[in-house]
Design a protein around this motif. Structure first.
Motif, PDB file in Angstrom:
ATOM      1  N   VAL A 136      -1.118  -9.254  -0.056  1.00 28.43           N
ATOM      2  CA  VAL A 136      -1.026  -9.797   1.298  1.00 28.43           C
ATOM      3  C   VAL A 136      -0.330 -11.148   1.265  1.00 28.43           C
ATOM      4  O   VAL A 136       0.578 -11.440   2.036  1.00 28.43           O
ATOM      5  CB  VAL A 136      -2.428  -9.943   1.910  1.00 28.43           C
ATOM      6  N   GLN A 137      -0.759 -11.992   0.294  1.00 25.10           N
ATOM      7  CA  GLN A 137      -0.207 -13.340   0.206  1.00 25.10           C
ATOM      8  C   GLN A 137       1.305 -13.321   0.016  1.00 25.10           C
ATOM      9  O   GLN A 137       2.028 -14.116   0.593  1.00 25.10           O
ATOM     10  CB  GLN A 137      -0.872 -14.043  -0.979  1.00 25.10           C
ATOM     11  N   LYS A 138       1.775 -12.369  -0.799  1.00 22.73           N
ATOM     12  CA  LYS A 138       3.214 -12.310  -1.050  1.00 22.73           C
ATOM     13  C   LYS A 138       3.922 -11.451  -0.027  1.00 22.73           C
ATOM     14  O   LYS A 138       5.099 -11.167  -0.180  1.00 22.73           O
ATOM     15  CB  LYS A 138       3.453 -11.751  -2.453  1.00 22.73           C
ATOM     16  N   SER A 139       3.210 -11.034   0.991  1.00 25.11           N
ATOM     17  CA  SER A 139       3.700 -10.153   2.062  1.00 25.11           C
ATOM     18  C   SER A 139       4.571  -9.013   1.537  1.00 25.11           C
ATOM     19  O   SER A 139       5.696  -8.812   1.981  1.00 25.11           O
ATOM     20  CB  SER A 139       4.414 -10.943   3.164  1.00 25.11           C
ATOM     21  N   TYR A 140       4.017  -8.271   0.583  1.00 19.77           N
ATOM     22  CA  TYR A 140       4.692  -7.085   0.073  1.00 19.77           C
ATOM     23  C   TYR A 140       4.533  -5.941   1.065  1.00 19.77           C
ATOM     24  O   TYR A 140       3.489  -5.810   1.700  1.00 19.77           O
ATOM     25  CB  TYR A 140       4.061  -6.649  -1.253  1.00 19.77           C
ATOM     26  N   GLY A 141       5.552  -5.096   1.162  1.00 20.89           N
ATOM     27  CA  GLY A 141       5.445  -3.881   1.961  1.00 20.89           C
ATOM     28  C   GLY A 141       4.626  -2.837   1.212  1.00 20.89           C
ATOM     29  O   GLY A 141       4.073  -3.114   0.145  1.00 20.89           O
ATOM     30  N   PHE A 142       4.569  -1.633   1.779  1.00 20.48           N
ATOM     31  CA  PHE A 142       3.722  -0.612   1.179  1.00 20.48           C
ATOM     32  C   PHE A 142       4.139  -0.279  -0.250  1.00 20.48           C
ATOM     33  O   PHE A 142       3.341  -0.355  -1.180  1.00 20.48           O
ATOM     34  CB  PHE A 142       3.740   0.657   2.049  1.00 20.48           C
ATOM     35  N   VAL A 143       5.424   0.047  -0.427  1.00 26.90           N
ATOM     36  CA  VAL A 143       5.889   0.459  -1.753  1.00 26.90           C
ATOM     37  C   VAL A 143       5.727  -0.683  -2.756  1.00 26.90           C
ATOM     38  O   VAL A 143       5.209  -0.497  -3.862  1.00 26.90           O
ATOM     39  CB  VAL A 143       7.361   0.907  -1.694  1.00 26.90           C
ATOM     40  N   ALA A 144       6.136  -1.885  -2.335  1.00 32.10           N
ATOM     41  CA  ALA A 144       6.038  -3.031  -3.234  1.00 32.10           C
ATOM     42  C   ALA A 144       4.588  -3.281  -3.627  1.00 32.10           C
ATOM     43  O   ALA A 144       4.294  -3.610  -4.784  1.00 32.10           O
ATOM     44  CB  ALA A 144       6.629  -4.267  -2.573  1.00 32.10           C
ATOM     45  N   SER A 145       3.640  -3.116  -2.678  1.00 28.79           N
ATOM     46  CA  SER A 145       2.225  -3.320  -2.985  1.00 28.79           C
ATOM     47  C   SER A 145       1.763  -2.349  -4.052  1.00 28.79           C
ATOM     48  O   SER A 145       1.084  -2.728  -5.010  1.00 28.79           O
ATOM     49  CB  SER A 145       1.358  -3.104  -1.748  1.00 28.79           C
ATOM     50  N   VAL A 146       2.132  -1.067  -3.854  1.00 29.27           N
ATOM     51  CA  VAL A 146       1.699  -0.055  -4.820  1.00 29.27           C
ATOM     52  C   VAL A 146       2.276  -0.367  -6.191  1.00 29.27           C
ATOM     53  O   VAL A 146       1.569  -0.333  -7.208  1.00 29.27           O
ATOM     54  CB  VAL A 146       2.116   1.351  -4.349  1.00 29.27           C
ATOM     55  N   ILE A 147       3.569  -0.722  -6.216  1.00 27.38           N
ATOM     56  CA  ILE A 147       4.209  -1.030  -7.496  1.00 27.38           C
ATOM     57  C   ILE A 147       3.539  -2.241  -8.136  1.00 27.38           C
ATOM     58  O   ILE A 147       3.247  -2.258  -9.338  1.00 27.38           O
ATOM     59  CB  ILE A 147       5.706  -1.341  -7.289  1.00 27.38           C
ATOM     60  N   ASN A 148       3.280  -3.264  -7.324  1.00 24.70           N
ATOM     61  CA  ASN A 148       2.647  -4.468  -7.852  1.00 24.70           C
ATOM     62  C   ASN A 148       1.259  -4.142  -8.411  1.00 24.70           C
ATOM     63  O   ASN A 148       0.890  -4.584  -9.492  1.00 24.70           O
ATOM     64  CB  ASN A 148       2.543  -5.528  -6.753  1.00 24.70           C
ATOM     65  N   GLY A 149       0.500  -3.332  -7.653  1.00 27.28           N
ATOM     66  CA  GLY A 149      -0.823  -2.932  -8.130  1.00 27.28           C
ATOM     67  C   GLY A 149      -0.732  -2.180  -9.438  1.00 27.28           C
ATOM     68  O   GLY A 149      -1.447  -2.475 -10.403  1.00 27.28           O
ATOM     69  N   PHE A 150       0.182  -1.240  -9.482  1.00 25.46           N
ATOM     70  CA  PHE A 150       0.349  -0.432 -10.686  1.00 25.46           C
ATOM     71  C   PHE A 150       0.743  -1.318 -11.870  1.00 25.46           C
ATOM     72  O   PHE A 150       0.151  -1.254 -12.940  1.00 25.46           O
ATOM     73  CB  PHE A 150       1.413   0.643 -10.430  1.00 25.46           C
ATOM     74  N   GLY A 151       1.743  -2.189 -11.644  1.00 23.90           N
ATOM     75  CA  GLY A 151       2.206  -3.070 -12.710  1.00 23.90           C
ATOM     76  C   GLY A 151       1.088  -3.964 -13.226  1.00 23.90           C
ATOM     77  O   GLY A 151       0.899  -4.129 -14.431  1.00 23.90           O
TER      78      GLY A 151
END
Lengths: 261, 191, 197
Positions: free
Chosen positions: B123-138
């Motif tokens: 949320v803080q980095k205002s990632y979109g859906f795909v970016a959030s999933v990728i960030n979570g996965f990473g």
């Protein structure tokens, strides 16, 4: 009144969350890059701890036993959010430097641990003192680690340079690895103290027998099978070996009393 | 390309355990053996990825729409807790083999601060859906890398002669500090 | 579902609901003082970067494509606000910009920068910065910050070997990422101002 003083002493000294119980290690390591951050985090946690302890104690007869952990989390999360508003508005510099670790206070083991093991069983006033004692104990812990890291890592204390010009700061101490090193030494000292005590008592118990220090009991205390929707959903699961918070606390208090012997 | 950078950043450069100190408890508690560490890592990858997706959807479609983003902390923690339970029940019924592998670790994850941490960071980095999933996965892969390496080292440490007061947690923390230093080497990967 | 579990579900829902409503209330009550406090902090920062100013007036929205343009220049930054600065007589003496740079070590760095009408950078003042204490946080000290003040250049660069020219900034030792982020943010602001004409 005596009991209240005892709670304060307990939190500050005998059961100090940082030095004795080793609880809440994530924020301890993350924010102690400077003394001021340590104090800020400590006091923020203290305020939340006092409020949540009082609220949980006041509601202890209303909250159904089976859903108590989710209920505690809701209460703690509400207070965290309120404190977060206030910090953002009135102490923005602290808000910026603590960043994501403010909302993460919700999952700080100290708060849930105190709620479960103390506030849910005692009256509001005593719970308040318990919160003050534990919170200040945590603050003292964080601040002293912060002071240590700031002096040696940056040559300053509370932002004021105190080391002579010629002192070359050990910057690694205020970086991530430094946090691990400092904490490692801290636990080692703690182990040493306990070993000496045990030796005096004539018992030769090696440290290894303790299941990975307190990190793992923290683990079970907060994370074990504590937070289930089973209670909510009414799903009956066959009893299994996993520890519930209740058990974890019982074991813990048993350990504590063992320690005191 | 940007997504790839997010993944690398989350997994190596800003390693969740070694530079952000999230998820320390399981990192120290469950890193005694390589296979349990890998199991824990697998469970974390599974939960964090799903949690990132769901919290992102809830944030953009519920909290933002209703203008109540200030409730994020309380909503996220409840969602994560419920999610872990449902994942556990779902796996038990539908994919018993996976449940067998990850089951024991799932309940341990609920209040692992890394899960909530990743949701909040997204949320803080205002990632979109795909970016959030990728960030979570990473992030979760980063956790797995760290915990598996740590377990590998700990299996060897067992045979070393360590000063008595450093046995147990202290030597693990010291090793983690050295690993954190090694991970600094990755910081050059992304400008 | 048994009666008990219905009761449990109900009470947990009730607690959550009450907590949610109370939070909403607290939010409403504190919203205004917090907004005021933020505004005050912002105005203070504006004053700090433009001491001789008498008034700041918003110059309208920053266009949406600004971000893309800045990124194409190599600056991962946003211009949040641009203010027209007037002196006591009401004549235009410069601009104040609020810039957010996304390249900081500890997240976004937001600062205000004052630029005189002739393009001289008057100074910068941080609004929000969460860098490592003792390293990146040194950016907020005057010894770093003031390097930007009173210089009229198109673009700053940072160096580790002692600044010799007007457009060179001494990097904070051990905090190149922060130095880079701040320098880039300032450059982005300068670029934006120059692009206005």
């Amino acid at each position: 009144m005596n009991e209240a003083v005892k709670r304060l002493k307990c939190g500050l000294v005998t059961e100090n969350p940082t030095f004795v119980q080793m609880l809440g290690m994530c924020p301890t390591m993350a924010v102690t890059t400077s003394a001021i951050n340590g104090i800020g985090m400590g006091l923020t946690t203290t305020v939340i701890l006092i409020l949540s302890n009082m609220m949980i104690s006041a509601l202890r007869k209303v909250i159904p036993d089976k859903v108590r952990i989710p209920a505690y989390i809701v209460i703690v999360a509400s207070f965290v959010t309120i404190v977060q508003f206030l910090l953002e508005g009135f102490v923005p510099s602290l808000y910026d430097s603590l960043g994501i670790y403010i909302p993460l206070i919700v999952v700080n083991c100290i708060i849930l641990g105190r709620a479960e093991s103390y506030a849910s069983k005692n009256n509001v006033i005593l719970s308040m003192f318990d919160g003050i004692g534990m919170g200040l104990g945590f603050t003292v812990g964080l601040t002293s680690i912060g002071i240590f890291r700031e002096i040696f890592g940056n040559g300053s204390i509370f932002g004021k340079t105190i080391m002579p010009e010629s002192y070359q700061p050990v910057s690694i101490l205020i970086l991530a690895p430094g946090a691990f090193f400092v904490l490692s030494c801290l636990v080692a000292v703690q182990n040493k103290v306990r070993l000496n005590k045990l030796k005096k008592a004539g018992e030769a118990i090696s440290v290894c027998e303790r299941e990975d220090g307190c990190a793992s009991c923290t683990n079970t205390l907060c994370m074990g099978k504590s937070f289930t929707v089973e209670g909510v959903m009414g799903i009956k699961e066959k009893p299994d070996k996993k520890m519930t918070v209740g058990d974890a606390v019982k074991n813990k208090s048993k350990n504590d009393s063992d320690k005191e012997v | 390309m940007e997504l790839f950078l997010i993944a690398i950043g989350a997994c190596l450069v800003n390693n969740v355990v070694l530079s952000q100190f999230l998820g320390l408890c399981p990192f120290i508690g469950v890193s005694k053996k390589v296979d349990t560490a890998a199991g824990m890592g697998g469970a974390v990858i599974f939960v964090v990825t799903i949690a990132s997706a769901i919290t992102n959807l809830i944030y953009t479609h519920v909290l933002e729409k209703l203008n109540i983003t200030y409730l994020q902390t309380i909503v996220f923690i409840l969602v994560i807790a419920a999610l872990v339970q449902f994942v556990e029940m779902f796996l038990k019924k539908m994919v018993p083999s996976l449940y067998k592998a990850l089951g024991v670790y799932l309940p341990l994850i609920t209040t692992n601060c890394a899960v909530l941490g990743v949701a909040l960071l997204n949320v803080q980095k205002s990632y979109g859906f795909v970016a959030s999933v990728i960030n979570g996965f990473g992030t979760a892969v980063g956790f797995t890398i760290a915990i598996v390496i740590m377990a590998g080292i700990r299996e060897k440490i067992e045979y070393n002669d360590i000063p008595e007061s450093f046995k147990g947690t202290p030597i693990v923390l010291l090793t983690a500090g050295l690993m954190a230093m090694a991970f600094f080497g990755f910081s050059g990967l992304i400008k | 579902m048994s009666r008990e579990s219905i009761k449990n579900t109900f009470s947990l829902m009730l607690i959550t609901l009450i907590a949610g409503v109370l939070l909403g209330l607290v939010y409403e009550v504190t919203k205004e003082p917090i907004a005021k406090e933020k505004l005050r902090a912002k105005e203070e920062a504006y004053k700090a970067v433009f001491a001789e100013a008498a008034s700041f007036e918003e110059m309208g929205e920053v266009p949406d494509n600004t971000r893309d343009e800045l990124v194409s220049q190599g600056y991962d930054a946003d211009i949040n606000e641009i203010m027209d600065v007037k002196d006591q007589s009401g004549s235009h003496i410069g601009y104040v910009l609020t810039v957010t740079d996304h390249e900081g070590y500890g997240g976004d760095i937001q600062f205000a920068m004052g630029v005189k009408a002739d393009g001289t950078l008057n100074g910068i003042s941080f609004l929000s910065i969460g860098e490592t204490a003792g390293l990146g946080m040194k950016a907020t000290q005057d010894s770093f910050k003031n390097q930007f003040s009173g210089k009229k250049v198109d673009k700053f660069t940072y160096t580790k070997n002692g600044a010799s020219a007007d457009d060179e900034i001494d990097a904070i030792s051990g905090a190149t990422i922060t130095t880079n982020a701040v320098t880039n943010g300032v450059n982005a602001g300068l670029y934006y101002i120059n692009s206005l004409y």
